[in-house]
Design an enzyme around this catalytic site. Structure first.
Site, PDB file in Angstrom:
ATOM      1  N   ALA A 198      -8.285   2.977  10.463  1.00  0.00           N
ATOM      2  CA  ALA A 198      -7.996   2.439  11.901  1.00  0.00           C
ATOM      3  C   ALA A 198      -7.102   3.260  12.465  1.00  0.00           C
ATOM      4  O   ALA A 198      -5.866   3.182  12.264  1.00  0.00           O
ATOM      5  CB  ALA A 198      -7.712   0.924  11.604  1.00  0.00           C
ATOM      6  N   LYS A 220     -10.658   8.258  -3.071  1.00  0.00           N
ATOM      7  CA  LYS A 220     -11.085   9.563  -3.787  1.00  0.00           C
ATOM      8  C   LYS A 220     -11.470   9.085  -5.267  1.00  0.00           C
ATOM      9  O   LYS A 220     -12.332   9.615  -5.706  1.00  0.00           O
ATOM     10  CB  LYS A 220      -9.857  10.736  -3.712  1.00  0.00           C
ATOM     11  CG  LYS A 220     -10.177  11.803  -4.621  1.00  0.00           C
ATOM     12  CD  LYS A 220      -9.048  12.819  -4.561  1.00  0.00           C
ATOM     13  CE  LYS A 220      -8.873  13.908  -5.508  1.00  0.00           C
ATOM     14  NZ  LYS A 220      -7.760  13.570  -6.315  1.00  0.00           N
ATOM     15  N   VAL A 266       0.797  -1.265   0.117  1.00  0.00           N
ATOM     16  CA  VAL A 266       0.044  -0.070  -0.063  1.00  0.00           C
ATOM     17  C   VAL A 266       0.848   1.004  -0.025  1.00  0.00           C
ATOM     18  O   VAL A 266       0.223   2.267  -0.136  1.00  0.00           O
ATOM     19  CB  VAL A 266      -0.963   0.271   1.137  1.00  0.00           C
ATOM     20  CG1 VAL A 266      -2.022  -0.990   0.966  1.00  0.00           C
ATOM     21  CG2 VAL A 266      -0.443   0.047   2.686  1.00  0.00           C
ATOM     22  N   TYR A 320       4.637   4.563  15.598  1.00  0.00           N
ATOM     23  CA  TYR A 320       3.537   4.106  15.488  1.00  0.00           C
ATOM     24  C   TYR A 320       2.523   5.368  15.716  1.00  0.00           C
ATOM     25  O   TYR A 320       1.797   5.684  14.784  1.00  0.00           O
ATOM     26  CB  TYR A 320       3.273   2.977  16.491  1.00  0.00           C
ATOM     27  CG  TYR A 320       1.870   2.568  16.295  1.00  0.00           C
ATOM     28  CD1 TYR A 320       1.199   1.787  15.152  1.00  0.00           C
ATOM     29  CD2 TYR A 320       0.774   2.420  17.382  1.00  0.00           C
ATOM     30  CE1 TYR A 320       0.134   1.401  15.073  1.00  0.00           C
ATOM     31  CE2 TYR A 320      -0.293   1.865  17.170  1.00  0.00           C
ATOM     32  CZ  TYR A 320      -0.692   1.191  16.197  1.00  0.00           C
ATOM     33  OH  TYR A 320      -1.921   0.873  16.103  1.00  0.00           O
ATOM     34  N   ARG A 346       2.028  -8.718  22.950  1.00  0.00           N
ATOM     35  CA  ARG A 346       1.315  -7.884  23.692  1.00  0.00           C
ATOM     36  C   ARG A 346       0.819  -8.540  24.856  1.00  0.00           C
ATOM     37  O   ARG A 346       0.950  -9.853  25.075  1.00  0.00           O
ATOM     38  CB  ARG A 346       0.042  -7.262  23.082  1.00  0.00           C
ATOM     39  CG  ARG A 346       0.500  -6.072  22.076  1.00  0.00           C
ATOM     40  CD  ARG A 346      -0.836  -5.683  21.336  1.00  0.00           C
ATOM     41  NE  ARG A 346      -0.795  -6.619  20.006  1.00  0.00           N
ATOM     42  CZ  ARG A 346      -1.914  -6.369  19.168  1.00  0.00           C
ATOM     43  NH1 ARG A 346      -2.600  -5.132  19.126  1.00  0.00           N
ATOM     44  NH2 ARG A 346      -2.075  -7.194  18.051  1.00  0.00           N
ATOM     45  N   SER A 379      -1.109  -2.137   9.066  1.00  0.00           N
ATOM     46  CA  SER A 379      -0.078  -1.665  10.017  1.00  0.00           C
ATOM     47  C   SER A 379       0.183  -2.669  11.065  1.00  0.00           C
ATOM     48  O   SER A 379      -0.825  -3.350  11.451  1.00  0.00           O
ATOM     49  CB  SER A 379      -0.526  -0.460  10.856  1.00  0.00           C
ATOM     50  OG  SER A 379       0.360  -0.191  11.841  1.00  0.00           O
ATOM     51  N   LYS A 394       0.173   7.347  12.926  1.00  0.00           N
ATOM     52  CA  LYS A 394      -1.346   7.291  13.008  1.00  0.00           C
ATOM     53  C   LYS A 394      -1.656   8.769  13.332  1.00  0.00           C
ATOM     54  O   LYS A 394      -2.909   9.087  12.645  1.00  0.00           O
ATOM     55  CB  LYS A 394      -1.734   6.638  14.245  1.00  0.00           C
ATOM     56  CG  LYS A 394      -1.463   5.027  14.069  1.00  0.00           C
ATOM     57  CD  LYS A 394      -2.579   4.509  12.964  1.00  0.00           C
ATOM     58  CE  LYS A 394      -2.330   2.815  12.781  1.00  0.00           C
ATOM     59  NZ  LYS A 394      -3.137   2.338  11.933  1.00  0.00           N
ATOM     60  N   THR A 425      -7.157  -4.213  22.352  1.00  0.00           N
ATOM     61  CA  THR A 425      -8.184  -5.382  22.056  1.00  0.00           C
ATOM     62  C   THR A 425      -7.615  -6.428  22.184  1.00  0.00           C
ATOM     63  O   THR A 425      -6.280  -6.726  21.747  1.00  0.00           O
ATOM     64  CB  THR A 425      -8.756  -5.147  20.650  1.00  0.00           C
ATOM     65  OG1 THR A 425      -9.328  -3.710  20.617  1.00  0.00           O
ATOM     66  CG2 THR A 425      -9.863  -5.878  19.933  1.00  0.00           C
ATOM     67  N   TYR A 463      -8.308  15.040   3.441  1.00  0.00           N
ATOM     68  CA  TYR A 463      -8.996  14.516   2.020  1.00  0.00           C
ATOM     69  C   TYR A 463     -10.279  14.921   2.380  1.00  0.00           C
ATOM     70  O   TYR A 463     -10.964  14.964   1.342  1.00  0.00           O
ATOM     71  CB  TYR A 463      -8.534  12.918   1.939  1.00  0.00           C
ATOM     72  CG  TYR A 463      -7.329  13.010   0.825  1.00  0.00           C
ATOM     73  CD1 TYR A 463      -6.061  13.327   1.166  1.00  0.00           C
ATOM     74  CD2 TYR A 463      -7.714  12.328  -0.212  1.00  0.00           C
ATOM     75  CE1 TYR A 463      -5.137  13.088   0.318  1.00  0.00           C
ATOM     76  CE2 TYR A 463      -6.581  12.201  -1.308  1.00  0.00           C
ATOM     77  CZ  TYR A 463      -5.493  12.674  -0.956  1.00  0.00           C
ATOM     78  OH  TYR A 463      -4.520  12.221  -1.801  1.00  0.00           O
TER      79      TYR A 463
HETATM   80  N1  UDP Z   1       3.321  -5.673  29.239  1.00  0.00           N
HETATM   81  C1  UDP Z   1       3.520  -6.467  30.277  1.00  0.00           C
HETATM   82  N2  UDP Z   1       4.118  -7.648  30.152  1.00  0.00           N
HETATM   83  C2  UDP Z   1       4.142  -8.353  28.874  1.00  0.00           C
HETATM   84  C3  UDP Z   1       3.688  -7.426  27.669  1.00  0.00           C
HETATM   85  C4  UDP Z   1       3.164  -6.341  28.027  1.00  0.00           C
HETATM   86  O1  UDP Z   1       3.668  -6.029  31.474  1.00  0.00           O
HETATM   87  O2  UDP Z   1       4.462  -9.569  28.620  1.00  0.00           O
HETATM   88  C5  UDP Z   1       2.538  -4.303  29.568  1.00  0.00           C
HETATM   89  C6  UDP Z   1       3.269  -3.234  28.696  1.00  0.00           C
HETATM   90  O3  UDP Z   1       4.458  -2.765  29.483  1.00  0.00           O
HETATM   91  C7  UDP Z   1       2.040  -2.246  28.924  1.00  0.00           C
HETATM   92  C8  UDP Z   1       0.906  -3.045  28.965  1.00  0.00           C
HETATM   93  O4  UDP Z   1       1.391  -4.361  29.519  1.00  0.00           O
HETATM   94  O5  UDP Z   1       2.075  -1.623  30.147  1.00  0.00           O
HETATM   95  C9  UDP Z   1       0.159  -3.311  27.814  1.00  0.00           C
HETATM   96  O6  UDP Z   1       1.193  -3.747  26.691  1.00  0.00           O
HETATM   97  P1  UDP Z   1       0.747  -3.937  25.252  1.00  0.00           P
HETATM   98  O7  UDP Z   1       1.931  -4.443  24.419  1.00  0.00           O
HETATM   99  O8  UDP Z   1      -0.419  -5.271  25.348  1.00  0.00           O
HETATM  100  O9  UDP Z   1       0.014  -2.820  24.513  1.00  0.00           O
HETATM  101  P2  UDP Z   1       0.081  -1.241  24.674  1.00  0.00           P
HETATM  102  O10 UDP Z   1      -1.255  -0.823  25.498  1.00  0.00           O
HETATM  103  O11 UDP Z   1       1.407  -0.908  25.421  1.00  0.00           O
HETATM  104  O12 UDP Z   1       0.241  -0.831  23.317  1.00  0.00           O
END
Ligand code: UDP
Length: 272
Positions: A62, A53, A5, A93, A134, A23, A97, A123, A107
């Site tokens: 998003a 457009k 993209v 990031y 995450r 992303s 965004k 989510t 646009y």
């Molecule tokens: N986090 C954590 N242990 C992990 C992964 C993430 O304690 O193994 C913490 C991270 O430091 C943050 C929160 O969990 O404070 C949410 O992190 P995530 O990566 O899910 O997404 P974010 O909200 O930071 O984009």
């Protein structure tokens, strides 16, 4: 159609709506792919808007709660402008965004493209990767494998977890609405990371311990959506309680890990 993209996007035939979700969204992924993350959020959004457009299509972006950075107010309403470190590791990031939102509104104002901007908060749900990085996928994978759950920092930072089905419902409502300004979609049920780790331990029945790891740079202290706009304009609120959503997610991860384990066992057998 699979296309890069950040280059000109060609699509033959009519197009009603274009939903730009391209992303990485896991902090681990965008830390590993900083330039690609910036390119897809900036150039990718520009190209996707150009296509919308050209086709007279509706455009949905998003966006993310990350545009609020490390917020100074809690919960975060759409009118809050944010607190982002422009040169920190998360900026690739966040700023991409933020640029994407600015480009989308440009646009809209300049070319009259009908736009929708969803600011997606944390989510979780089925089909996340076990290696996503995450908090929720990490904790569930660690708990199911009997490994220690890695809580970064002292675990007092907060997040508010929305189950994927609620999120998708909110996005569909936004797409079919006429709201051209950003809308937060997320679950306002705020928990500390320590609480989320403990909840995962309880729901999996795991005997794993919780260990501390260093807090990533610029990790937001708190995050909770103000969903007043979504509620008023879209008639949307989330319905799935965190325990219910986590149970479904845990079931999915259990199957995934059992699947990969039997593959590993087959591999080990084949190697014998
Ligand atoms: N986090 C954590 N242990 C992990 C992964 C993430 O304690 O193994 C913490 C991270 O430091 C943050 C929160 O969990 O404070 C949410 O992190 P995530 O990566 O899910 O997404 P974010 O909200 O930071 O984009």
């Amino acid at each position: 159609v699979k296309q890069d993209v950040t280059n000109y996007i060609h699509l033959s035939g009519p197009l009603d709506a274009l939903l730009h979700f391209a992303s990485p969204a896991s902090p681990v992924d965008y830390a590993n792919h900083p330039i690609a993350t910036m390119k897809v959020g900036s150039m990718g959004t520009h190209k996707a808007l150009g296509l919308a457009k050209d086709k007279g299509a509706k455009f949905l972006l998003a966006s993310t709660s990350e545009i609020y950075g490390d917020p100074e107010i809690n919960p975060q309403p759409e009118g809050y402008w944010g607190h982002v470190n422009t040169i920190g590791p998360r900026s690739v990031y966040d700023e991409a965004k933020r640029f994407a939102e600015a480009m989308t509104m440009a646009y809209h104002r300049t070319h009259g493209v009908p736009v929708r901007i969803v600011r997606i908060f944390n989510t979780y749900g089925e089909r996340m990767r076990t290696e996503d990085g995450r908090a929720v996928p990490n904790f569930i994978t660690q708990a199911l494998k009997g490994e220690p759950l890695t809580v970064y920092g002292d675990g007092s930072q907060t997040r508010s977890l929305c189950y994927v089905k609620d999120l998708v419902n909110g996005i569909a409502r936004l797409l079919h609405s006429s709201v051209a300004t950003p809308v937060n979609i997320g679950n306002p049920h705020e928990l500390t990371i320590q609480q989320i780790a403990e909840l995962v331990l309880r729901l999996t029945g795991s005997k794993s311990e919780i260990v501390r790891r260093p807090l990533p740079v610029d990790d937001p202290r708190q995050r909770r959506p103000d969903i007043g706009v979504a509620s008023k304009e879209l008639g949307w609120t989330p319905h799935v309680a965190v325990e219910e959503g986590l149970r479904k997610t845990i079931d999915y991860f259990r199957q995934e890990l059992e699947g990969s384990q039997s593959v590993n066992q087959l591999g080990a057998l084949a190697g014998m």
